[in-house]
Motif scaffolding. Structure first.
Motif, short mmCIF file in Angstrom:
data_model
loop_
_atom_site.label_atom_id
_atom_site.label_comp_id
_atom_site.label_asym_id
_atom_site.label_seq_id
_atom_site.Cartn_x
_atom_site.Cartn_y
_atom_site.Cartn_z
N LYS A 48 35.35 26.78 -53.02
CA LYS A 48 36.45 27.54 -52.44
C LYS A 48 36.46 27.35 -50.93
CE LYS A 48 37.34 31.58 -54.30
NZ LYS A 48 37.23 32.97 -54.81
N PRO A 49 37.61 27.60 -50.28
CA PRO A 49 37.65 27.49 -48.81
C PRO A 49 36.58 28.36 -48.16
CG PRO A 49 39.87 27.70 -49.69
CD PRO A 49 38.93 27.94 -50.84
N ALA A 50 35.94 27.81 -47.14
CA ALA A 50 34.94 28.58 -46.40
C ALA A 50 35.61 29.78 -45.74
CB ALA A 50 34.29 27.68 -45.34
N GLU A 51 34.81 30.77 -45.39
CA GLU A 51 35.32 31.99 -44.81
C GLU A 51 36.17 31.68 -43.57
OE1 GLU A 51 33.32 36.31 -44.34
OE2 GLU A 51 32.44 34.76 -43.08
N GLY A 52 37.41 32.16 -43.57
CA GLY A 52 38.30 31.95 -42.43
C GLY A 52 38.98 30.61 -42.39
N HIS A 53 38.75 29.75 -43.40
CA HIS A 53 39.38 28.43 -43.44
C HIS A 53 40.65 28.49 -44.29
CE1 HIS A 53 35.85 25.78 -42.01
NE2 HIS A 53 35.65 27.02 -41.63
N ASP A 54 41.68 27.80 -43.86
CA ASP A 54 42.98 27.80 -44.51
C ASP A 54 43.22 26.41 -45.10
OD1 ASP A 54 45.62 28.12 -45.28
OD2 ASP A 54 46.33 28.84 -43.34
N ILE A 55 43.26 26.32 -46.43
CA ILE A 55 43.45 25.05 -47.13
C ILE A 55 44.78 25.11 -47.89
CG2 ILE A 55 42.52 23.42 -48.81
CD1 ILE A 55 40.60 23.72 -46.57
N ARG A 56 45.60 24.09 -47.70
CA ARG A 56 46.88 24.03 -48.40
C ARG A 56 47.07 22.65 -49.01
NH1 ARG A 56 50.87 27.39 -44.21
NH2 ARG A 56 49.21 28.71 -43.35
N LEU A 57 48.01 22.55 -49.95
CA LEU A 57 48.31 21.30 -50.63
C LEU A 57 49.77 20.94 -50.40
CD1 LEU A 57 46.51 21.96 -54.06
CD2 LEU A 57 45.57 20.92 -51.99
N LEU A 58 50.01 19.66 -50.11
CA LEU A 58 51.35 19.20 -49.75
C LEU A 58 51.83 18.13 -50.70
CD1 LEU A 58 50.89 18.65 -45.89
CD2 LEU A 58 51.46 20.79 -47.07
N ASP A 59 53.17 18.08 -50.90
CA ASP A 59 53.74 16.96 -51.66
C ASP A 59 54.00 15.79 -50.72
OD1 ASP A 59 56.12 17.49 -50.27
OD2 ASP A 59 57.10 18.47 -51.97
N GLU A 60 54.60 14.72 -51.25
CA GLU A 60 54.83 13.51 -50.46
C GLU A 60 55.73 13.76 -49.26
OE1 GLU A 60 53.52 10.50 -50.68
OE2 GLU A 60 52.26 10.97 -52.40
N ALA A 61 56.57 14.78 -49.35
CA ALA A 61 57.50 15.09 -48.25
C ALA A 61 56.90 16.05 -47.24
CB ALA A 61 58.79 15.67 -48.82
N GLY A 62 55.63 16.43 -47.42
CA GLY A 62 54.98 17.34 -46.49
C GLY A 62 55.30 18.80 -46.73
N ARG A 63 55.78 19.13 -47.93
CA ARG A 63 56.07 20.52 -48.29
C ARG A 63 54.92 21.07 -49.12
NH1 ARG A 63 61.53 18.08 -49.90
NH2 ARG A 63 60.31 17.62 -51.75
N GLU A 64 54.64 22.36 -48.95
CA GLU A 64 53.58 22.98 -49.75
C GLU A 64 53.98 23.00 -51.22
OE1 GLU A 64 51.57 26.55 -48.32
OE2 GLU A 64 52.68 26.32 -46.43
#
Length: 509
Positions: free
Chosen positions: A329-345
């Motif tokens: 899981k993301p470390a404490e205070g870290h923000d992890i997101r996933l993007l498509d090919e167009a750079g959208r979440e």
């Protein structure tokens, strides 16, 4: 979007070199660094750091200027690195095994005022003074007299601590600037994993690698002992040394764990002193994690992240044995997101490129603003994230499963094929010791998968192994070829060099 609660503010910043001076005063006779029969006690290490810092100052190398170091791990290497930090000088620890042109380019790019090398470094002609750190006479001639004290330097958190050169497995090396503040964050969380004055950390990867430094510097900053191994990695020798020094901490890459667990008499070694073991830098197979947990005392922590920083995921494998297929899981205070090919979440449960944000992000790629911009992504409020180039998916519990590197994903007939899925199937065959799958050109499909396998004794013919695998793979996943190798090409920290494999398939390597 996956994020964790904002952590409490870390303790006020302290420079690592200042912390080490305090340990030298508190425990002068305790061993701080060890390699083979050589050792430095804390008082000796502190004096050696002062001597290096004073010499750099005498030479006119100012705080925030740089030196470069290239060579195998040694006590002298460590002392030069640590002494430079005391002078506020940035260190560029350069990888061995690079071409002369790459080495010269890195020295020039770093702006190094002096270049320290050992006998393993090829002759090259960077336009800076060069000193052999493995030549006692040469090093003594460069240093000011013993006992010379440096002028005190008040290091600031935003100053560059080091420049790590990393091109992953492809491309021209890029200098990643990491600050003193970023290193301090690593030290501030070291208490969570039991680092302290009694810790003994095994160092079996190169000091030029961020993989090594995330274990080495917490050990030093917390007043423990770092034990540097000698020469090429020897699994049985490592286990014997760990038993002898009563090691408590280790950072190893997956291929090293693989070799250690394959030692025939692994279970005879007394490893009960271990408190925590760490792993990062390359894919860590779930079955291998399970074997380490079953047979090696102490906890096991996998870090997922980049030298560039951004977000980090942590898998405390000993606490989550049902999540070994993930990187945590993301470390404490870290923000992890996933993007498509167009750079959208992407929506929850969907596959996307991993981007991350934290307090441990690189400042920039040194002298490469365009490359820096390519590595960055900004959300709608304007927060800066670092792109990883990895493709993954979060499960319902917030654990991240990695699919592959985006550039390694195979597009066959318009369908995405993830090499890691194919590698997992091949590893189920008892004759497969190691494997990597790459995409190779196909007139019919554009790309098609090919496997490079390190076989065990008694392995079937490559074509028979291919048929076995293809019976278990989906139609679009089927292998076009299987080739056997004595070993897979790897970087200094164990990453498979898939570019080299593609070149070998094409007959260029």
């Amino acid at each position: 979007m996956e994020t964790t609660p904002t952590p409490p503010a870390p303790p006020p910043f302290q420079a690592i070199a200042d912390l080490m001076r305090a340990h030298a005063r508190a425990r002068p006779a305790q061993v701080a660094l060890r390699q083979g029969d050589q050792l430095l006690r804390w008082a000796e290490l502190d004096a050696a750091m002062d001597r290096v810092a004073a010499t750099l100052q005498h030479e006119g190398i100012a705080p925030r200027e740089a030196i470069a170091i290239c060579g195998h791990n040694s006590l002298d290497y460590a002392v030069l690195f640590l002494g430079a930090l005391r002078a506020g000088v940035t260190v560029a620890p350069l990888p061995t095994g690079t071409t002369v042109a790459q080495l010269e380019g890195m020295v020039a790019d770093s702006g190094a005022r002096r270049f320290f090398v050992d006998a393993s470094v090829p002759a090259c002609a960077p336009n800076v003074p060069r000193t052999r750190m493995d030549d006692a006479d040469a090093l003594r001639a460069w240093l000011v007299p013993p006992g010379t004290k440096p002028a005190r330097v008040k290091v600031k958190p935003d100053w560059a601590f080091n420049i790590i050169y990393s091109s992953g497995t492809t491309g021209t090396p890029k200098g990643i600037i990491q600050s003193h503040g970023m290193r301090w964050l690593h030290v501030a969380r070291a208490d969570n994993y039991g680092y302290g004055p009694d810790s003994v950390a095994m160092v079996a990867t190169s000091l030029c690698s961020n993989t090594t430094l995330v274990c080495f510097f917490p050990a030093m900053a917390k007043g423990g002992c770092a034990v540097l191994t000698e020469g090429r990695f020897d699994a049985a020798g490592y286990l014997a040394l760990a038993e002898r020094v009563r090691a408590t901490h280790a950072m190893l890459v997956p291929v090293q764990y693989q070799r250690l667990m394959a030692v025939p008499d692994f279970d005879r070694y007394d490893l009960k002193s271990f408190h925590m073991k760490f792993c990062t830098s390359a894919p860590f197979a779930a079955a291998l994690k399970a074997d380490v947990l079953r047979r090696w005392p102490g906890g096991l922590v996998e870090y997922y992240g980049m030298t560039e920083g951004g977000g980090t995921c942590i898998l405390e494998a000993h606490l989550y044995p049902d999540k070994l297929h993930t990187v945590g899981k993301p470390a404490e205070g870290h923000d992890i997101r996933l993007l498509d090919e167009a750079g959208r979440e992407v929506p929850a449960g969907e596959i996307g490129e991993v981007v991350g944000r934290s307090g441990a992000m690189m400042t920039a790629y040194h002298n490469q603003p365009a490359k820096t911009r390519e590595a960055e992504w900004y959300d709608e409020p304007g927060n800066r994230f670092i792109r990883t180039g990895d493709v993954g998916r979060f499960d319902a519990d917030g654990f991240l499963t990695l699919m592959d590197r985006r550039k390694d994903m195979i597009i066959s007939g318009g369908f995405n094929v993830y090499p890691s899925d194919l590698e997992a199937v091949l590893r189920e065959h008892p004759a497969v010791a190691d494997v990597a799958v790459v995409g190779v050109p196909s007139a019919e499909w554009g790309e098609t998968p090919a496997a490079f396998v390190v076989p065990r004794a008694g392995a079937p013919e490559p074509e028979d192994l291919r048929a076995w695998a293809n019976e278990r793979l989906g139609k679009i996943q089927r292998l076009a070829a299987v080739r056997y190798l004595d070993e897979l090409p790897r970087s200094d920290i164990g990453k498979v060099l898939k570019r080299e494999l593609r070149e070998r398939f094409a007959g260029r390597g």
